[in-house]
Design a protein around this motif. Structure first.
Motif, PDB file in Angstrom:
ATOM      1  N   ALA A   1      18.965  36.739  -7.037  1.00  0.00           N
ATOM      2  CA  ALA A   1      19.216  35.563  -5.992  1.00  0.00           C
ATOM      3  C   ALA A   1      19.558  36.196  -4.732  1.00  0.00           C
ATOM      4  CB  ALA A   1      20.283  34.538  -6.630  1.00  0.00           C
ATOM      5  N   ILE A   2      20.321  36.925  -4.621  1.00  0.00           N
ATOM      6  CA  ILE A   2      20.947  37.460  -3.165  1.00  0.00           C
ATOM      7  C   ILE A   2      19.698  38.080  -2.609  1.00  0.00           C
ATOM      8  CG2 ILE A   2      22.037  39.396  -2.087  1.00  0.00           C
ATOM      9  CD1 ILE A   2      24.351  38.930  -4.112  1.00  0.00           C
ATOM     10  N   MET A   3      18.814  38.761  -3.181  1.00  0.00           N
ATOM     11  CA  MET A   3      17.448  39.344  -2.524  1.00  0.00           C
ATOM     12  C   MET A   3      16.731  38.186  -2.108  1.00  0.00           C
ATOM     13  SD  MET A   3      16.853  43.063  -4.716  1.00  0.00           S
ATOM     14  CE  MET A   3      17.388  42.456  -6.231  1.00  0.00           C
ATOM     15  N   GLN A   4      16.645  37.048  -2.825  1.00  0.00           N
ATOM     16  CA  GLN A   4      16.004  35.863  -2.617  1.00  0.00           C
ATOM     17  C   GLN A   4      16.384  35.135  -1.423  1.00  0.00           C
ATOM     18  OE1 GLN A   4      15.449  34.198  -6.298  1.00  0.00           O
ATOM     19  NE2 GLN A   4      13.430  35.195  -6.792  1.00  0.00           N
ATOM     20  N   GLY A   5      17.654  35.521  -0.894  1.00  0.00           N
ATOM     21  CA  GLY A   5      18.313  34.721   0.112  1.00  0.00           C
ATOM     22  C   GLY A   5      18.979  33.444  -0.471  1.00  0.00           C
ATOM     23  N   ARG A   6      19.374  33.634  -1.552  1.00  0.00           N
ATOM     24  CA  ARG A   6      19.913  32.535  -2.186  1.00  0.00           C
ATOM     25  C   ARG A   6      21.550  32.711  -2.266  1.00  0.00           C
ATOM     26  NH1 ARG A   6      17.042  28.451  -4.196  1.00  0.00           N
ATOM     27  NH2 ARG A   6      18.164  28.119  -6.007  1.00  0.00           N
ATOM     28  N   ALA A   7      22.055  33.433  -1.425  1.00  0.00           N
ATOM     29  CA  ALA A   7      23.492  33.531  -1.197  1.00  0.00           C
ATOM     30  C   ALA A   7      24.006  32.650   0.178  1.00  0.00           C
ATOM     31  CB  ALA A   7      24.033  35.176  -1.092  1.00  0.00           C
ATOM     32  N   ILE A   8      24.520  31.736  -0.231  1.00  0.00           N
ATOM     33  CA  ILE A   8      24.918  30.740   0.636  1.00  0.00           C
ATOM     34  C   ILE A   8      26.038  30.840   1.406  1.00  0.00           C
ATOM     35  CG2 ILE A   8      24.767  28.190   1.294  1.00  0.00           C
ATOM     36  CD1 ILE A   8      22.181  29.146   0.179  1.00  0.00           C
ATOM     37  N   ASP A   9      26.098  31.129   2.634  1.00  0.00           N
ATOM     38  CA  ASP A   9      27.476  30.956   3.545  1.00  0.00           C
ATOM     39  C   ASP A   9      28.102  29.783   3.190  1.00  0.00           C
ATOM     40  OD1 ASP A   9      28.429  31.997   6.694  1.00  0.00           O
ATOM     41  OD2 ASP A   9      29.595  31.109   5.176  1.00  0.00           O
ATOM     42  N   PRO A  10      29.413  29.430   2.837  1.00  0.00           N
ATOM     43  CA  PRO A  10      29.865  28.091   2.661  1.00  0.00           C
ATOM     44  C   PRO A  10      30.311  27.283   3.814  1.00  0.00           C
ATOM     45  CG  PRO A  10      31.550  29.832   2.047  1.00  0.00           C
ATOM     46  CD  PRO A  10      30.157  30.348   2.429  1.00  0.00           C
ATOM     47  N   ASP A  11      30.357  28.220   5.082  1.00  0.00           N
ATOM     48  CA  ASP A  11      30.677  27.565   6.364  1.00  0.00           C
ATOM     49  C   ASP A  11      29.369  26.847   6.725  1.00  0.00           C
ATOM     50  OD1 ASP A  11      32.611  30.292   7.983  1.00  0.00           O
ATOM     51  OD2 ASP A  11      32.899  28.983   5.962  1.00  0.00           O
ATOM     52  N   ALA A  12      28.295  27.244   6.186  1.00  0.00           N
ATOM     53  CA  ALA A  12      26.910  26.421   6.597  1.00  0.00           C
ATOM     54  C   ALA A  12      26.854  25.216   5.704  1.00  0.00           C
ATOM     55  CB  ALA A  12      25.750  27.296   6.437  1.00  0.00           C
ATOM     56  N   VAL A  13      27.790  25.062   4.763  1.00  0.00           N
ATOM     57  CA  VAL A  13      27.498  23.647   4.041  1.00  0.00           C
ATOM     58  C   VAL A  13      28.374  22.635   4.183  1.00  0.00           C
ATOM     59  CG1 VAL A  13      27.649  22.989   1.377  1.00  0.00           C
ATOM     60  CG2 VAL A  13      27.087  25.370   1.846  1.00  0.00           C
ATOM     61  N   LYS A  14      27.968  21.224   4.594  1.00  0.00           N
ATOM     62  CA  LYS A  14      28.621  20.265   5.102  1.00  0.00           C
ATOM     63  C   LYS A  14      28.700  19.191   3.831  1.00  0.00           C
ATOM     64  CE  LYS A  14      28.811  21.632   9.459  1.00  0.00           C
ATOM     65  NZ  LYS A  14      29.049  23.104   8.975  1.00  0.00           N
ATOM     66  N   PRO A  15      29.409  19.276   3.195  1.00  0.00           N
ATOM     67  CA  PRO A  15      29.664  18.491   1.894  1.00  0.00           C
ATOM     68  C   PRO A  15      29.704  16.883   2.320  1.00  0.00           C
ATOM     69  CG  PRO A  15      31.858  19.434   2.375  1.00  0.00           C
ATOM     70  CD  PRO A  15      31.114  20.089   3.528  1.00  0.00           C
ATOM     71  N   GLY A  16      28.965  16.247   1.512  1.00  0.00           N
ATOM     72  CA  GLY A  16      28.816  14.664   1.812  1.00  0.00           C
ATOM     73  C   GLY A  16      29.823  14.050   0.703  1.00  0.00           C
ATOM     74  N   ILE A  17      29.968  12.704   0.691  1.00  0.00           N
ATOM     75  CA  ILE A  17      30.693  11.822   0.217  1.00  0.00           C
ATOM     76  C   ILE A  17      30.649  11.965  -1.153  1.00  0.00           C
ATOM     77  CG2 ILE A  17      31.494   9.514  -0.247  1.00  0.00           C
ATOM     78  CD1 ILE A  17      30.601   8.850   2.661  1.00  0.00           C
ATOM     79  N   LEU A  18      29.288  11.913  -1.780  1.00  0.00           N
ATOM     80  CA  LEU A  18      29.234  12.086  -3.171  1.00  0.00           C
ATOM     81  C   LEU A  18      29.733  13.583  -3.769  1.00  0.00           C
ATOM     82  CD1 LEU A  18      27.694  10.958  -5.455  1.00  0.00           C
ATOM     83  CD2 LEU A  18      25.613  12.048  -4.973  1.00  0.00           C
ATOM     84  N   ALA A  19      29.371  14.474  -3.178  1.00  0.00           N
ATOM     85  CA  ALA A  19      30.060  15.828  -3.216  1.00  0.00           C
ATOM     86  C   ALA A  19      31.568  15.832  -3.461  1.00  0.00           C
ATOM     87  CB  ALA A  19      29.508  16.978  -2.319  1.00  0.00           C
ATOM     88  N   ARG A  20      32.123  15.294  -2.505  1.00  0.00           N
ATOM     89  CA  ARG A  20      33.770  15.049  -2.423  1.00  0.00           C
ATOM     90  C   ARG A  20      34.193  14.388  -3.647  1.00  0.00           C
ATOM     91  NH1 ARG A  20      35.451  17.085   2.244  1.00  0.00           N
ATOM     92  NH2 ARG A  20      33.768  16.781   4.126  1.00  0.00           N
TER      93      ARG A  20
END
Lengths: 344, 230
Positions: free
Chosen positions: B52-71
């Motif tokens: 997954a890391i090699m496929q670019g699927r390691a996501i920087d959490p700072d780039a994720v904006k959680p929405g109301i449903l996720a919260r």
């Protein structure tokens, strides 16, 4: 299949007869022809040949890690490398780092022949103990697939350094006083206690005598903490907390030392350096007011930002907690070493 | 030639690699580290998080904006679950979509009433089950959210075409649970059982051991031969 090293990993074990050892285990496709050893000059300065840090968040500043290190080289003849040439950060209090890299050996007589060889450069905090004129290292070789070669080093230098030293540990909060709350469910009182438990375990193995203000989820007032610490007469004190921020993405770490106390400042610096080396964090400096009746080097460490979700998640991993505690331990032992050298 | 996969016939070799990032390619990495020691018929396993890391699927959490449903939904997740962190839940929603996550949440609620565990992940699907939040991944990805690998069977087949080695994309934990996410060839039930059995001790390790690659060598001649052409 050629003989080659596949894998190398460090560990710390307590064996029979309370032998406390740092181990380095190699897995290979076959045993080496010969293993040679020599101590290298203690000039692990700028030209260590170490690679720069992979990322700011981990093992930052490998050259700084190995500054002032003692160096030993084991050379394995007749084996090659399948694993990546690597700098393995150990930071277990005795061994700082192990560098695995290839060398070349010219066979006897014929200059064109060459046998493969691999160097293991071991960088240590303190000189490794000796038996007579030989290094006290136990090397065990086990044939098979994979074959293993295990190097065991006595951690006696740490017992010599810390044995009998009284150390105060004060995990913050407790009982009804939860402290900072993480975004999921961890609390400061729990985190501080868990870190202190791991730290106490390491210090006890080293022979230190501990003065601990709480060992469970208990309400302990400031007055009671001071009373326990004063009565225990420690040579130094470490208070453990976590930090937090209103900004959920902020990563804040702090280390405070008693104002106008040079030994406190030194203790704080060593712990901060150890945290940076192993955890990749840079605690902000702060000052503490002196604690009445407790005139010993005193620091307050906040090695985790509990409001940052990644730190809270990482703390659930037992190995992460051990690493945090190990970093604080490394700072304490280096402080004691420096003050011992200063006094001698 | 019939397969003779048995634990007595095998040796597990763990290989320490360089620090693998999104700049690496799974086929190149496996080829590089196995070509000197692998033999025809050996199996190679690679940790799914590294693919997954090699496929670019390691996501920087700072780039994720959680929405109301996720919260909202993350509050009901078990604290030890990877989706208990709000940003990981947001990534789960992004991976499978709101309708599927809502259905999973509803089933989880019913399951909780009836005393059935695991319904959320069963309904949400493997893409959500494979999300690793921070904790257990080695630096510099220890703060990243690692999604599951895309098209693991395809990756495994690509490795096989270059190296001739039957490749497995694996998710193994310290509790002895082994999931085979991808395979160069379809696995028969007894082969899946064999792999799960020999890997139950988690030879990949955790923390920063950097051994995401294993080679399962068959020690007796012909024990691992695969009938038919590559």
């Amino acid at each position: 299949m050629k003989k080659a090293i596949l894998n190398a990993w460090p560990s710390v074990v307590v064996g029979d007869r309370n032998q406390w050892q740092s181990k380095l285990t190699l897995e290979l496709t076959g045993l080496p022809e010969e293993i040679r050893f020599r101590a290298l000059p203690d000039n692990a300065g700028t030209n260590t040949g170490l690679k720069p840090a992979h990322a700011a968040g981990f093992a930052a500043g490998l050259s700084a890690l190995c500054k002032d290190a003692h160096r030993y080289r084991f050379t394995l003849q007749g084996v090659d490398l399948v694993m990546a040439e690597d700098d393995i950060v150990v930071a277990d209090g005795l061994i700082k780092l192990v560098r695995v890299h290839p060398g070349r050996h010219t066979g006897p007589g014929n200059m064109s022949e060459s046998l493969p060889q691999i160097h293991l450069d071991i960088f240590t905090e303190y000189p490794l103990p000796e038996q007579g004129d030989k290094l006290a290292v136990d090397i065990q070789q086990t044939p098979g697939l994979p074959a293993t070669v295990t190097f065991s080093f006595s951690r006696k230098p740490l017992r010599d350094l810390l044995g009998g030293v009284r150390i105060g540990i004060d995990p913050g909060h407790g009982g009804k006083d939860k402290g900072i709350q993480g975004p999921v469910d961890l609390t400061e009182k729990y985190v501080a206690l868990e870190i202190s438990r791991e730290l106490c375990n390491l210090l006890e193995l080293s022979g230190a005598h501990l003065v601990v203000t709480r060992t469970g989820d208990l309400d302990v007032t400031e007055k009671e903490r001071l009373h326990i610490l004063r009565a225990g007469n420690p040579a130094l004190c470490v208070e453990i907390h976590v930090s937090g921020s209103d900004n959920p993405l902020a990563q804040v770490y702090k280390l405070a030392a008693t104002q106008d106390c040079s030994d406190s400042q030194l203790l704080g610096r060593e712990i901060a350096l150890a945290l940076h080396e192993r955890m990749g964090i840079r605690p902000e400096s702060a000052v503490l007011p002196p604690r009445p009746g407790l005139e010993v080097p005193y620091v307050r460490v906040e090695p985790l930002c509990l409001t940052y979700f990644a730190d809270e998640a990482n703390f659930r991993a037992p190995l992460f907690r051990k690493r945090l505690a190990q970093s604080i331990y490394n700072g304490i032992s280096r402080y004691l070493h420096k003050t011992k050298v200063r006094q001698s | 030639m019939p397969y003779r996969w048995s634990e007595q016939n095998t040796a597990i070799l763990r290989i320490r690699t360089h620090l693998i990032t999104e700049k690496d390619d799974p086929v190149d990495v496996i080829d590089k580290y196995t070509k000197a020691i692998a033999a025809p018929g050996d199996l190679v396993g690679i940790a799914e998080s590294v693919v997954a890391i090699m496929q670019g699927r390691a996501i920087d959490p700072d780039a994720v904006k959680p929405g109301i449903l996720a919260r909202l939904l993350s509050r009901f997740a078990h604290p030890d679950s990877s989706v208990s962190a709000v940003r990981s839940m947001q990534m789960a929603i992004k991976e499978v979509g709101v309708p599927k996550i809502m259905a999973a949440a509803l089933c989880a609620l019913v399951g909780k009433i009836l005393g059935i565990k695991g319904l959320f992940f069963r309904v949400a699907g493997p893409e959500v089950a494979q999300i690793d939040d921070s904790g257990g991944t080695m630096p510099p990805f220890e703060r990243h959210i690692i999604l599951g690998p895309k098209h693991p069977d395809r990756v495994a087949r690509q490795v096989w075409k270059r190296t001739g080695l039957w490749t497995l994309i694996l998710d193994v934990n310290d509790k002895g649970a082994v999931d085979i996410l991808g395979s160069s060839l379809p696995l028969k039930p007894h082969q899946s059982e064999f792999i799960k059995h020999v890997l139950r001790s988690n030879p990949f390790g955790n923390d920063d051991q950097k051994t995401p690659l294993i080679l399962i060598k068959f020690l007796k001649p012909g024990a691992g031969e695969i009938p038919g052409p590559v």
